[in-house]
Design a protein around this motif. Structure first.
Motif, PDB file in Angstrom:
ATOM      1  N   ARG A 231       8.534   8.547 -12.233  1.00  0.00           N
ATOM      2  CA  ARG A 231       7.933   7.330 -12.778  1.00  0.00           C
ATOM      3  C   ARG A 231       8.924   6.678 -13.725  1.00  0.00           C
ATOM      4  O   ARG A 231       9.674   7.343 -14.423  1.00  0.00           O
ATOM      5  N   ALA A 232       8.916   5.367 -13.747  1.00  0.00           N
ATOM      6  CA  ALA A 232       9.883   4.616 -14.550  1.00  0.00           C
ATOM      7  C   ALA A 232       9.819   4.983 -16.024  1.00  0.00           C
ATOM      8  O   ALA A 232      10.839   5.025 -16.703  1.00  0.00           O
ATOM      9  N   GLU A 233       8.620   5.268 -16.540  1.00  0.00           N
ATOM     10  CA  GLU A 233       8.524   5.590 -17.962  1.00  0.00           C
ATOM     11  C   GLU A 233       9.259   6.878 -18.301  1.00  0.00           C
ATOM     12  O   GLU A 233       9.674   7.089 -19.424  1.00  0.00           O
TER      13      GLU A 233
ATOM     14  N   THR B 244       4.666  -0.564 -11.017  1.00  0.00           N
ATOM     15  CA  THR B 244       5.449   0.664 -11.176  1.00  0.00           C
ATOM     16  C   THR B 244       6.727   0.606 -10.348  1.00  0.00           C
ATOM     17  O   THR B 244       7.756   1.115 -10.769  1.00  0.00           O
ATOM     18  N   GLY B 245       6.662  -0.024  -9.185  1.00  0.00           N
ATOM     19  CA  GLY B 245       7.864  -0.178  -8.371  1.00  0.00           C
ATOM     20  C   GLY B 245       8.911  -1.035  -9.065  1.00  0.00           C
ATOM     21  O   GLY B 245      10.096  -0.688  -9.102  1.00  0.00           O
ATOM     22  N   LEU B 246       8.482  -2.149  -9.637  1.00  0.00           N
ATOM     23  CA  LEU B 246       9.411  -3.019 -10.361  1.00  0.00           C
ATOM     24  C   LEU B 246       9.959  -2.339 -11.610  1.00  0.00           C
ATOM     25  O   LEU B 246      11.140  -2.479 -11.934  1.00  0.00           O
ATOM     26  N   ALA B 247       9.110  -1.603 -12.309  1.00  0.00           N
ATOM     27  CA  ALA B 247       9.565  -0.884 -13.504  1.00  0.00           C
ATOM     28  C   ALA B 247      10.636   0.135 -13.127  1.00  0.00           C
ATOM     29  O   ALA B 247      11.661   0.261 -13.814  1.00  0.00           O
ATOM     30  N   TYR B 248      10.440   0.857 -12.029  1.00  0.00           N
ATOM     31  CA  TYR B 248      11.427   1.833 -11.546  1.00  0.00           C
ATOM     32  C   TYR B 248      12.726   1.123 -11.169  1.00  0.00           C
ATOM     33  O   TYR B 248      13.820   1.566 -11.526  1.00  0.00           O
ATOM     34  N   ALA B 249      12.611   0.006 -10.450  1.00  0.00           N
ATOM     35  CA  ALA B 249      13.795  -0.737 -10.029  1.00  0.00           C
ATOM     36  C   ALA B 249      14.597  -1.231 -11.234  1.00  0.00           C
ATOM     37  O   ALA B 249      15.827  -1.126 -11.258  1.00  0.00           O
ATOM     38  N   HIS B 250      13.921  -1.745 -12.243  1.00  0.00           N
ATOM     39  CA  HIS B 250      14.618  -2.228 -13.440  1.00  0.00           C
ATOM     40  C   HIS B 250      15.230  -1.067 -14.222  1.00  0.00           C
ATOM     41  O   HIS B 250      16.361  -1.166 -14.694  1.00  0.00           O
ATOM     42  N   ALA B 251      14.506   0.031 -14.350  1.00  0.00           N
ATOM     43  CA  ALA B 251      14.991   1.183 -15.122  1.00  0.00           C
ATOM     44  C   ALA B 251      16.210   1.841 -14.487  1.00  0.00           C
ATOM     45  O   ALA B 251      17.005   2.469 -15.178  1.00  0.00           O
ATOM     46  N   THR B 252      16.382   1.677 -13.187  1.00  0.00           N
ATOM     47  CA  THR B 252      17.481   2.328 -12.477  1.00  0.00           C
ATOM     48  C   THR B 252      18.592   1.363 -12.081  1.00  0.00           C
ATOM     49  O   THR B 252      19.473   1.714 -11.302  1.00  0.00           O
TER      50      THR B 252
ATOM     51  N   ARG C 137      17.781   7.922  -0.857  1.00  0.00           N
ATOM     52  CA  ARG C 137      17.480   8.903  -1.913  1.00  0.00           C
ATOM     53  C   ARG C 137      16.858   8.207  -3.115  1.00  0.00           C
ATOM     54  O   ARG C 137      15.922   8.727  -3.726  1.00  0.00           O
ATOM     55  N   TRP C 138      17.383   7.022  -3.460  1.00  0.00           N
ATOM     56  CA  TRP C 138      16.823   6.260  -4.585  1.00  0.00           C
ATOM     57  C   TRP C 138      15.374   5.895  -4.301  1.00  0.00           C
ATOM     58  O   TRP C 138      14.500   6.074  -5.152  1.00  0.00           O
ATOM     59  N   VAL C 139      15.091   5.393  -3.124  1.00  0.00           N
ATOM     60  CA  VAL C 139      13.721   5.001  -2.764  1.00  0.00           C
ATOM     61  C   VAL C 139      12.792   6.203  -2.835  1.00  0.00           C
ATOM     62  O   VAL C 139      11.676   6.107  -3.353  1.00  0.00           O
TER      63      VAL C 139
ATOM     64  N   MET D  20      11.560  -4.740  -1.172  1.00  0.00           N
ATOM     65  CA  MET D  20      12.426  -4.978  -2.306  1.00  0.00           C
ATOM     66  C   MET D  20      13.848  -4.617  -1.900  1.00  0.00           C
ATOM     67  O   MET D  20      14.085  -3.578  -1.304  1.00  0.00           O
ATOM     68  N   ALA D  21      14.772  -5.473  -2.212  1.00  0.00           N
ATOM     69  CA  ALA D  21      16.179  -5.222  -1.908  1.00  0.00           C
ATOM     70  C   ALA D  21      16.875  -4.637  -3.128  1.00  0.00           C
ATOM     71  O   ALA D  21      16.642  -5.059  -4.249  1.00  0.00           O
ATOM     72  N   ILE D  22      17.730  -3.682  -2.892  1.00  0.00           N
ATOM     73  CA  ILE D  22      18.521  -3.068  -3.954  1.00  0.00           C
ATOM     74  C   ILE D  22      19.777  -3.926  -4.100  1.00  0.00           C
ATOM     75  O   ILE D  22      20.780  -3.693  -3.451  1.00  0.00           O
ATOM     76  N   THR D  23      19.726  -4.932  -4.947  1.00  0.00           N
ATOM     77  CA  THR D  23      20.817  -5.903  -5.037  1.00  0.00           C
ATOM     78  C   THR D  23      22.104  -5.313  -5.591  1.00  0.00           C
ATOM     79  O   THR D  23      23.192  -5.767  -5.235  1.00  0.00           O
ATOM     80  N   VAL D  24      22.011  -4.291  -6.410  1.00  0.00           N
ATOM     81  CA  VAL D  24      23.201  -3.717  -7.017  1.00  0.00           C
ATOM     82  C   VAL D  24      24.106  -3.059  -5.961  1.00  0.00           C
ATOM     83  O   VAL D  24      25.312  -2.933  -6.168  1.00  0.00           O
ATOM     84  N   LEU D  25      23.577  -2.680  -4.815  1.00  0.00           N
ATOM     85  CA  LEU D  25      24.371  -2.058  -3.757  1.00  0.00           C
ATOM     86  C   LEU D  25      24.914  -3.058  -2.743  1.00  0.00           C
ATOM     87  O   LEU D  25      25.536  -2.668  -1.762  1.00  0.00           O
ATOM     88  N   ARG D  26      24.683  -4.338  -2.957  1.00  0.00           N
ATOM     89  CA  ARG D  26      25.042  -5.347  -1.962  1.00  0.00           C
ATOM     90  C   ARG D  26      26.517  -5.285  -1.558  1.00  0.00           C
ATOM     91  O   ARG D  26      26.846  -5.292  -0.377  1.00  0.00           O
ATOM     92  N   LEU D  27      27.421  -5.243  -2.504  1.00  0.00           N
ATOM     93  CA  LEU D  27      28.851  -5.227  -2.186  1.00  0.00           C
ATOM     94  C   LEU D  27      29.247  -3.957  -1.445  1.00  0.00           C
ATOM     95  O   LEU D  27      30.044  -4.008  -0.503  1.00  0.00           O
TER      96      LEU D  27
END
Length: 116
Positions: free
Chosen positions: A104-106, A47-55, A35-37, A1-8
């Motif tokens: 956990r994302a929740e 759960t990985g996608l939920a964490y990625a969306h929540a953050t 650190r995020w990972v 999974m790529a952290i797209t928000v950090l791309r720039l």
């Protein structure tokens, strides 16, 4: 999974490093991403996608910049049993030398995920 928000941030740091600006900025971006990972629950795709969306990890970088949204790295204090409140549920303060379970994302839900 790529952290797209950090791309720039990543591309700017990579450009600087390759144009003799030194690797410090690139190290900071990669350290922040690592650190995020390390704080996420990656036991399942869900759960990985939920964490990625929540953050905010999957936000478009340009849109996030316009809306002043950032990648949220949960602090270790955010890793409390369900139903308990943390004083600072999200942020970058990281206690050194503590090995605790991933967040956990929740646990992030409804805890002020967006900076404005």
């Amino acid at each position: 999974m790529a952290i797209t928000v950090l791309r720039l941030d990543y591309l700017a740091a990579l450009t600087r490093a390759t144009n003799r600006g030194g690797p410090d900025a690139l190290h900071r971006v990669l350290d922040f991403a690592q650190r995020w990972v390390s704080r996420g629950d990656w036991s399942t795709v869900e759960t990985g996608l939920a964490y990625a969306h929540a953050t905010n990890a999957l936000l478009d970088a340009r849109r996030a910049e316009e809306d002043r949204l950032h990648l949220e790295v949960p602090t270790w204090s955010a890793i409390d049993p369900p139903g308990t409140a943390s004083a600072h549920p999200l942020g970058e303060a990281i206690p050194v030398g503590r090995a605790e379970p991933p967040c956990r994302a929740e646990q992030l839900a409804d805890q002020g995920r967006h900076h404005r």
